[in-house]
Write a protein that holds these residues in place. Structure first.
Motif, PDB file in Angstrom:
ATOM      1  N   GLY A 138      36.206  12.206 -13.153  1.00  0.00           N
ATOM      2  CA  GLY A 138      36.082  12.445 -14.585  1.00  0.00           C
ATOM      3  C   GLY A 138      35.964  11.156 -15.375  1.00  0.00           C
ATOM      4  N   PHE A 139      36.714  10.142 -14.951  1.00  0.00           N
ATOM      5  CA  PHE A 139      36.711   8.866 -15.663  1.00  0.00           C
ATOM      6  C   PHE A 139      35.504   8.014 -15.290  1.00  0.00           C
ATOM      7  CE2 PHE A 139      38.418   4.386 -15.939  1.00  0.00           C
ATOM      8  CZ  PHE A 139      38.326   4.298 -17.316  1.00  0.00           C
ATOM      9  N   VAL A 140      35.305   7.822 -13.993  1.00  0.00           N
ATOM     10  CA  VAL A 140      34.275   6.894 -13.530  1.00  0.00           C
ATOM     11  C   VAL A 140      32.877   7.497 -13.654  1.00  0.00           C
ATOM     12  CG1 VAL A 140      33.411   5.596 -11.546  1.00  0.00           C
ATOM     13  CG2 VAL A 140      35.870   5.714 -11.985  1.00  0.00           C
ATOM     14  N   LEU A 141      32.650   8.638 -13.005  1.00  0.00           N
ATOM     15  CA  LEU A 141      31.304   9.191 -12.941  1.00  0.00           C
ATOM     16  C   LEU A 141      30.863   9.834 -14.255  1.00  0.00           C
ATOM     17  CD1 LEU A 141      31.341  10.767  -9.369  1.00  0.00           C
ATOM     18  CD2 LEU A 141      30.698   8.452 -10.050  1.00  0.00           C
ATOM     19  N   ASP A 142      31.735  10.663 -14.824  1.00  0.00           N
ATOM     20  CA  ASP A 142      31.342  11.403 -16.022  1.00  0.00           C
ATOM     21  C   ASP A 142      31.392  10.565 -17.291  1.00  0.00           C
ATOM     22  OD1 ASP A 142      31.118  13.547 -14.324  1.00  0.00           O
ATOM     23  OD2 ASP A 142      33.032  14.449 -14.878  1.00  0.00           O
ATOM     24  N   PHE A 143      32.238   9.546 -17.281  1.00  0.00           N
ATOM     25  CA  PHE A 143      32.463   8.788 -18.521  1.00  0.00           C
ATOM     26  C   PHE A 143      31.945   7.351 -18.436  1.00  0.00           C
ATOM     27  CE2 PHE A 143      35.557   6.386 -21.279  1.00  0.00           C
ATOM     28  CZ  PHE A 143      35.007   6.787 -22.483  1.00  0.00           C
ATOM     29  N   GLU A 231      43.528 -12.869  -2.947  1.00  0.00           N
ATOM     30  CA  GLU A 231      42.825 -11.746  -2.325  1.00  0.00           C
ATOM     31  C   GLU A 231      42.688 -10.555  -3.270  1.00  0.00           C
ATOM     32  OE1 GLU A 231      43.712 -10.726   1.961  1.00  0.00           O
ATOM     33  OE2 GLU A 231      45.503 -11.875   1.428  1.00  0.00           O
ATOM     34  N   PHE A 232      43.641 -10.425  -4.192  1.00  0.00           N
ATOM     35  CA  PHE A 232      43.676  -9.234  -5.032  1.00  0.00           C
ATOM     36  C   PHE A 232      42.517  -9.234  -6.018  1.00  0.00           C
ATOM     37  CE2 PHE A 232      45.203  -6.859  -8.800  1.00  0.00           C
ATOM     38  CZ  PHE A 232      45.372  -5.623  -8.190  1.00  0.00           C
ATOM     39  N   MET A 233      41.810  -8.116  -6.084  1.00  0.00           N
ATOM     40  CA  MET A 233      40.670  -7.983  -6.972  1.00  0.00           C
ATOM     41  C   MET A 233      41.103  -7.345  -8.290  1.00  0.00           C
ATOM     42  SD  MET A 233      37.048  -5.968  -6.365  1.00  0.00           S
ATOM     43  CE  MET A 233      36.589  -7.020  -4.982  1.00  0.00           C
ATOM     44  N   VAL A 234      40.973  -8.104  -9.359  1.00  0.00           N
ATOM     45  CA  VAL A 234      41.292  -7.608 -10.692  1.00  0.00           C
ATOM     46  C   VAL A 234      40.053  -6.990 -11.350  1.00  0.00           C
ATOM     47  CG1 VAL A 234      42.082  -8.282 -13.006  1.00  0.00           C
ATOM     48  CG2 VAL A 234      43.115  -9.328 -10.972  1.00  0.00           C
ATOM     49  N   TYR A 235      38.906  -7.574 -11.077  1.00  0.00           N
ATOM     50  CA  TYR A 235      37.669  -7.238 -11.765  1.00  0.00           C
ATOM     51  C   TYR A 235      36.507  -7.449 -10.804  1.00  0.00           C
ATOM     52  CZ  TYR A 235      33.916  -8.106 -15.219  1.00  0.00           C
ATOM     53  OH  TYR A 235      32.750  -8.085 -15.941  1.00  0.00           O
ATOM     54  N   PRO A 236      35.455  -6.671 -10.861  1.00  0.00           N
ATOM     55  CA  PRO A 236      35.226  -5.512 -11.721  1.00  0.00           C
ATOM     56  C   PRO A 236      35.819  -4.229 -11.141  1.00  0.00           C
ATOM     57  CG  PRO A 236      33.262  -5.952 -10.448  1.00  0.00           C
ATOM     58  CD  PRO A 236      34.254  -7.030 -10.079  1.00  0.00           C
ATOM     59  N   VAL A 237      36.140  -3.305 -12.045  1.00  0.00           N
ATOM     60  CA  VAL A 237      36.649  -2.005 -11.622  1.00  0.00           C
ATOM     61  C   VAL A 237      35.508  -1.141 -11.114  1.00  0.00           C
ATOM     62  CG1 VAL A 237      37.745   0.139 -12.425  1.00  0.00           C
ATOM     63  CG2 VAL A 237      38.613  -2.079 -13.189  1.00  0.00           C
ATOM     64  N   ASN A 238      34.426  -1.089 -11.888  1.00  0.00           N
ATOM     65  CA  ASN A 238      33.249  -0.290 -11.544  1.00  0.00           C
ATOM     66  C   ASN A 238      32.061  -1.198 -11.285  1.00  0.00           C
ATOM     67  OD1 ASN A 238      34.549   2.278 -11.994  1.00  0.00           O
ATOM     68  ND2 ASN A 238      34.393   1.872 -14.191  1.00  0.00           N
ATOM     69  N   GLY A 239      30.955  -0.589 -10.839  1.00  0.00           N
ATOM     70  CA  GLY A 239      29.736  -1.342 -10.621  1.00  0.00           C
ATOM     71  C   GLY A 239      29.130  -1.807 -11.934  1.00  0.00           C
ATOM     72  N   TYR A 240      28.220  -2.780 -11.842  1.00  0.00           N
ATOM     73  CA  TYR A 240      27.663  -3.380 -13.054  1.00  0.00           C
ATOM     74  C   TYR A 240      26.722  -2.448 -13.802  1.00  0.00           C
ATOM     75  CZ  TYR A 240      29.812  -7.722 -11.627  1.00  0.00           C
ATOM     76  OH  TYR A 240      30.741  -8.675 -11.288  1.00  0.00           O
ATOM     77  N   GLY A 241      26.377  -1.330 -13.204  1.00  0.00           N
ATOM     78  CA  GLY A 241      25.567  -0.350 -13.906  1.00  0.00           C
ATOM     79  C   GLY A 241      26.376   0.530 -14.829  1.00  0.00           C
ATOM     80  N   ALA A 242      27.702   0.410 -14.782  1.00  0.00           N
ATOM     81  CA  ALA A 242      28.575   1.231 -15.628  1.00  0.00           C
ATOM     82  C   ALA A 242      28.657   0.643 -17.032  1.00  0.00           C
ATOM     83  CB  ALA A 242      29.970   1.317 -15.020  1.00  0.00           C
ATOM     84  N   GLN A 243      29.007   1.486 -17.984  1.00  0.00           N
ATOM     85  CA  GLN A 243      29.184   1.028 -19.362  1.00  0.00           C
ATOM     86  C   GLN A 243      30.509   0.284 -19.521  1.00  0.00           C
ATOM     87  OE1 GLN A 243      26.601   1.654 -21.645  1.00  0.00           O
ATOM     88  NE2 GLN A 243      25.675   2.279 -19.707  1.00  0.00           N
ATOM     89  N   TRP A 244      31.484   0.601 -18.672  1.00  0.00           N
ATOM     90  CA  TRP A 244      32.767  -0.109 -18.674  1.00  0.00           C
ATOM     91  C   TRP A 244      33.073  -0.521 -17.241  1.00  0.00           C
ATOM     92  CZ3 TRP A 244      37.716   0.686 -16.511  1.00  0.00           C
ATOM     93  CH2 TRP A 244      38.737  -0.147 -17.024  1.00  0.00           C
TER      94      TRP A 244
END
Length: 248
Positions: A138-143, A231-244
């Motif tokens: 709901g958050f990632v794909l739809d929004f 090692e810990f990844m803070v960013y990015p949460v989503n791919g660069y094609g996302a709006q956020w």
């Protein structure tokens, strides 16, 4: 002298063989986790592997440049890795290969008794696993990937509060979502809740128990150490094609 030289030769040869075998065994024993160079579906897996003190190697794939953000880097190797059902994320553990993020989570969790101990707990684990995926989709794909994300934001935040209320009620005053002992859905839900906290911290104003859960999870020694490391990844949460895509 010849005897000494022969002994030295034999010792060097034996050492080289043992070293080669040891390196080969270590290479086979190190798990490989393949995914895009983002958090999303792989982050709960990384957290679970660190919590269980499991050695693993991240294999990152990068998207192509805008505006297409092609998947050429992944597609170039997709069918050459010996995966039964090629997809991302994947886990390779010796002769075992697994795709689908929740299948990977369960594989690791079964090894460490993190799937619930009673029938009632197992049922709750099953439900929470899927609840976490619903929250993610709901958050990632739809929004987040929707071109109209900004216009959708007020409605999404209203929906998100409804979903958080449901999770808050399930958690109650328990330390973990199933009960007194941590289970693998806690790792899934941590990441989904944390992404919402990054997006809009005010979402948690009415849900102090969810914030306490996040803090409790982050205080786990293995998790705390991992989050403090490079090692810990803070960013990015989503791919660069996302709006956020998260916050640096």
């Amino acid at each position: 002298i010849m005897v000494v030289m022969w002994c030295v030769y034999v010792c060097v040869y034996v050492w080289s063989v043992v070293h080669e075998i040891t390196c080969a065994v270590c290479k086979r024993m190190t798990l490989k986790l393949g995914y895009w160079d983002i958090r999303d579906l792989a982050q709960p897996i990384r957290l679970l592997l660190k919590y269980t003190n499991t050695e693993f190697q991240n294999v990152f794939y990068s998207e192509g440049p805008p505006p297409d953000y092609n998947e050429d880097q992944w597609k170039a190797v997709k069918f050459s890795l010996g995966l039964t059902l090629p997809n991302l994320p994947y886990l390779i553990d010796g002769d075992v290969n697994i795709t689908q993020s929740n299948a990977i989570m369960r594989y690791i969790a079964r090894k460490h008794n993190l799937c619930g101990r009673t029938d009632k707990e197992v049922i709750m684990v099953d439900m929470l696993e899927n609840e976490a995926m619903d929250l993610r989709n709901g958050f990632v794909l739809d929004f987040c990937y929707n071109p109209n994300m900004e216009a959708m934001k007020p409605d999404y935040l209203k929906l998100a509060r409804t979903r958080l209320q449901k999770l808050s009620s399930v958690l109650g005053d328990k330390p973990w979502f199933v009960g007194d002992e941590i289970t693998f859905p806690d790792f899934l839900l941590y990441e989904r809740l944390e992404q919402h906290r990054l997006f809009d911290p005010s979402l948690f104003n009415d849900f102090p128990n969810l914030l306490t859960f996040l803090h409790r999870f982050e205080a786990l020694p293995a998790i705390k150490s991992y989050m403090a490391s490079n090692e810990f990844m803070v960013y990015p949460v989503n791919g660069y094609g996302a709006q956020w895509i998260g916050q640096k």
